[in-house]
Design a protein around this motif. Structure first.
Motif, mmCIF file in Angstrom:
data_model
loop_
_atom_site.group_PDB
_atom_site.id
_atom_site.type_symbol
_atom_site.label_atom_id
_atom_site.label_comp_id
_atom_site.label_asym_id
_atom_site.label_seq_id
_atom_site.Cartn_x
_atom_site.Cartn_y
_atom_site.Cartn_z
ATOM 1 N N LYS A 190 10.650 -2.650 -3.452
ATOM 2 C CA LYS A 190 9.578 -1.627 -3.375
ATOM 3 C C LYS A 190 8.373 -2.089 -2.951
ATOM 4 O O LYS A 190 7.866 -3.271 -3.154
ATOM 5 N N ASN A 191 7.765 -1.446 -1.928
ATOM 6 C CA ASN A 191 6.562 -1.823 -1.065
ATOM 7 C C ASN A 191 5.511 -0.737 -1.453
ATOM 8 O O ASN A 191 5.819 0.493 -1.752
ATOM 9 N N VAL A 229 9.849 1.024 10.451
ATOM 10 C CA VAL A 229 9.858 -0.541 10.991
ATOM 11 C C VAL A 229 9.838 -1.482 9.914
ATOM 12 O O VAL A 229 10.409 -2.654 9.974
ATOM 13 N N LEU A 230 8.766 -1.521 8.953
ATOM 14 C CA LEU A 230 8.445 -2.682 8.167
ATOM 15 C C LEU A 230 9.599 -2.671 7.180
ATOM 16 O O LEU A 230 9.940 -3.844 6.714
ATOM 17 N N VAL A 265 -2.921 4.408 -0.346
ATOM 18 C CA VAL A 265 -1.777 3.657 -0.529
ATOM 19 C C VAL A 265 -0.697 4.695 -0.754
ATOM 20 O O VAL A 265 -0.674 5.849 -1.419
ATOM 21 N N ILE A 266 0.731 4.232 -0.340
ATOM 22 C CA ILE A 266 1.815 5.060 -0.418
ATOM 23 C C ILE A 266 2.758 3.998 -0.826
ATOM 24 O O ILE A 266 2.503 2.682 -0.695
ATOM 25 N N GLU A 267 3.905 4.466 -1.020
ATOM 26 C CA GLU A 267 4.977 3.491 -1.371
ATOM 27 C C GLU A 267 6.492 3.864 -0.644
ATOM 28 O O GLU A 267 6.561 4.974 -0.089
ATOM 29 N N GLY A 268 7.084 2.864 -0.345
ATOM 30 C CA GLY A 268 8.238 3.013 0.309
ATOM 31 C C GLY A 268 9.469 2.010 -0.034
ATOM 32 O O GLY A 268 8.956 0.836 -0.796
ATOM 33 N N VAL A 269 10.700 2.038 -0.069
ATOM 34 C CA VAL A 269 11.807 1.273 -0.808
ATOM 35 C C VAL A 269 12.906 1.010 0.239
ATOM 36 O O VAL A 269 13.309 1.830 1.182
ATOM 37 N N HIS A 308 -3.350 2.911 14.546
ATOM 38 C CA HIS A 308 -3.632 3.008 12.804
ATOM 39 C C HIS A 308 -2.222 2.377 12.168
ATOM 40 O O HIS A 308 -1.545 2.998 11.781
ATOM 41 N N ALA A 309 -2.123 1.041 12.470
ATOM 42 C CA ALA A 309 -0.674 0.543 11.833
ATOM 43 C C ALA A 309 -0.899 0.655 10.307
ATOM 44 O O ALA A 309 -1.878 0.239 9.520
ATOM 45 N N VAL A 310 0.333 0.760 9.817
ATOM 46 C CA VAL A 310 0.522 0.597 8.272
ATOM 47 C C VAL A 310 0.674 -0.895 7.743
ATOM 48 O O VAL A 310 1.369 -1.546 8.516
ATOM 49 N N LYS A 311 0.076 -1.262 6.793
ATOM 50 C CA LYS A 311 0.242 -2.694 6.392
ATOM 51 C C LYS A 311 1.035 -2.847 4.946
ATOM 52 O O LYS A 311 0.708 -2.003 4.357
ATOM 53 N N VAL A 312 1.857 -3.806 4.882
ATOM 54 C CA VAL A 312 2.605 -4.115 3.540
ATOM 55 C C VAL A 312 1.249 -4.673 2.685
ATOM 56 O O VAL A 312 0.999 -5.720 2.965
ATOM 57 N N ARG A 313 1.108 -4.007 1.457
ATOM 58 C CA ARG A 313 0.066 -4.462 0.634
ATOM 59 C C ARG A 313 0.758 -5.348 -0.582
ATOM 60 O O ARG A 313 0.090 -6.339 -0.846
ATOM 61 N N ASN A 314 1.914 -4.874 -0.790
ATOM 62 C CA ASN A 314 2.667 -5.630 -2.032
ATOM 63 C C ASN A 314 4.349 -5.338 -1.994
ATOM 64 O O ASN A 314 4.416 -4.148 -1.691
ATOM 65 N N ALA A 315 5.072 -6.298 -2.217
ATOM 66 C CA ALA A 315 6.371 -6.088 -2.107
ATOM 67 C C ALA A 315 7.158 -6.779 -3.538
ATOM 68 O O ALA A 315 6.741 -7.757 -3.725
ATOM 69 N N GLN A 316 7.771 -5.926 -4.379
ATOM 70 C CA GLN A 316 8.592 -6.363 -5.195
ATOM 71 C C GLN A 316 9.990 -6.191 -5.050
ATOM 72 O O GLN A 316 10.458 -5.408 -4.679
ATOM 73 N N ILE A 317 10.544 -7.263 -5.520
ATOM 74 C CA ILE A 317 12.228 -7.278 -5.595
ATOM 75 C C ILE A 317 12.726 -7.296 -6.893
ATOM 76 O O ILE A 317 12.330 -7.870 -7.816
ATOM 77 N N SER A 318 13.463 -6.044 -7.044
ATOM 78 C CA SER A 318 14.514 -5.799 -8.206
ATOM 79 C C SER A 318 15.437 -6.658 -8.198
ATOM 80 O O SER A 318 15.836 -7.375 -7.553
#
Length: 360
Positions: A90-91, A150-151, A100-104, A74-84
């Protein structure tokens, strides 16, 4: 801490990362494979963070096909990434079930920090936090927390040519209400056959669940504990953090003393200084008194406004006076500046606002 195998119907694929090494070995034998292969597979799954059976190159093709017939990842995938503007990334991450969740990733001159989520949404309804206005849909599995690390570590290497140095469980959700998933993820992250990161590089932040803080003590955890305090007065804390109604400051103080007696780990208190709410000298005095319960430090955090709440950050001189008083009482105090505010990546701002496009 042993893994518990998820009960799966016969016609369903088993999430292979939900198995312990011993369980995987037993399953392989049932499948007619050699048990020693379990260690090789485990190394691919955890030490090498592999999420595709076909990439497990030292396994025979028939074994890989057999794995695909019985298991899934059940791999987690980056859906969108924004650079401040300040280089914070922010992912939004897509989970296997579509949630969907978020991580930074928070870069700094001497450290690279991953801020990870532990739940889809949150049930605690803290009044100043965007995630608190979401429903809690479910807890994250240990592998889903691990995948975020990991991501984000990969982003640190690709964007800033630096390894990940720290992990904070300060994203979406309350980690202590996903105790099993959180603990299993820490085990995999710190294990020599996992990411092999030092436990002291990990901080778990809680809004304050007294009985679970005591459980951390019983489990003699080696990672750091942070308590989102924000008021050292029950009336005020009840107003902004409803969890305090069942976990009073007295109960939290007792739990923290128990935790320290068991682990000898100092505690960090996180404190947002809100304008005209908890920014007076009396508030600082109450906090200083609370700090006497256990060896600790205070991180004063800048408030990051959200559209759902009317709170405002205290004036800079008020924050400085607040910090100065705490220091005068012998409390180690740091004033933290927010990162990633322009992309809603700062503390308290994580919430899934809209459907975002996929990024490469």
């Amino acid at each position: 801490m042993p893994y518990l195998c998820t009960v799966v119907e016969q016609n369903k694929l088993i999430d292979i990362r939900s198995l312990s090494l011993a369980q995987l070995k037993d399953k392989l034998v049932e499948m007619g494979e050699q048990g020693f292969r379990a260690k090789q597979i485990y190394e691919w799954l955890w030490a090498k963070s592999c999420t595709d059976f076909d990439e497990m190159s030292n396994l025979s093709k028939p074994l890989r096909e057999n794995l695909k017939a019985h298991f899934t990842i059940h791999a987690v995938k980056v859906r969108n990434a924004q650079i401040s503007a300040d280089k914070t990334i922010k992912n939004s991450f897509t989970l296997y079930d579509g949630n969907v969740i978020e991580g930074v990733l928070i870069p700094a001159p001497e450290r690279m920090t991953a801020c990870v989520s532990s739940q889809v949404g949150c049930s605690l309804t803290c009044k100043f936090c965007a995630t608190g206005y979401m429903d809690r849909k479910r807890n994250l599995n240990a592998d889903e927390i691990y995948d975020q690390v990991v991501l984000i570590a990969k982003q640190a290497e690709e964007h800033y040519q630096q390894p990940l140095t720290n992990i904070v469980y300060m994203g979406m959700g309350e980690p202590l209400l996903n105790y099993s998933g959180m603990m299993k993820s820490v085990e995999r992250i710190t294990s020599p056959d996992g990411l092999n990161m030092a436990a002291k590089r990990i901080t778990v932040s809680t809004a304050g669940i007294a009985k679970m803080i005591k459980k951390l003590g019983d489990d003699e955890v080696r990672f750091n504990l942070a308590l989102s305090l924000h008021a050292a007065n029950d009336k005020k804390r009840n107003e902004i953090m409803p969890i305090n109604e069942q976990n009073s400051l007295k109960a939290l103080a007792e739990a923290l003393k128990y935790f320290y007696a068991k682990t000898k780990n100092p505690v960090t208190f996180e404190y947002i200084v809100f304008h005209n709410f908890n920014d007076e000298l009396e508030d600082a005095k109450e906090l200083a008194r609370f700090c006497k319960h256990v060896p600790c430090k205070v991180n004063i955090i800048e408030y990051n406004p959200i559209s759902l709440a009317d709170f405002v950050n205290a004036e800079a001189d008020k924050i400085e006076q607040f910090a100065t008083y705490l220091r005068s009482q012998g409390v180690v105090t740091n004033v933290r500046r927010s990162r990633g505010k322009d992309i809603d990546a700062a503390c308290g701002q994580l919430a899934i606002k809209e459907k975002e496009s996929e990024t490469a």
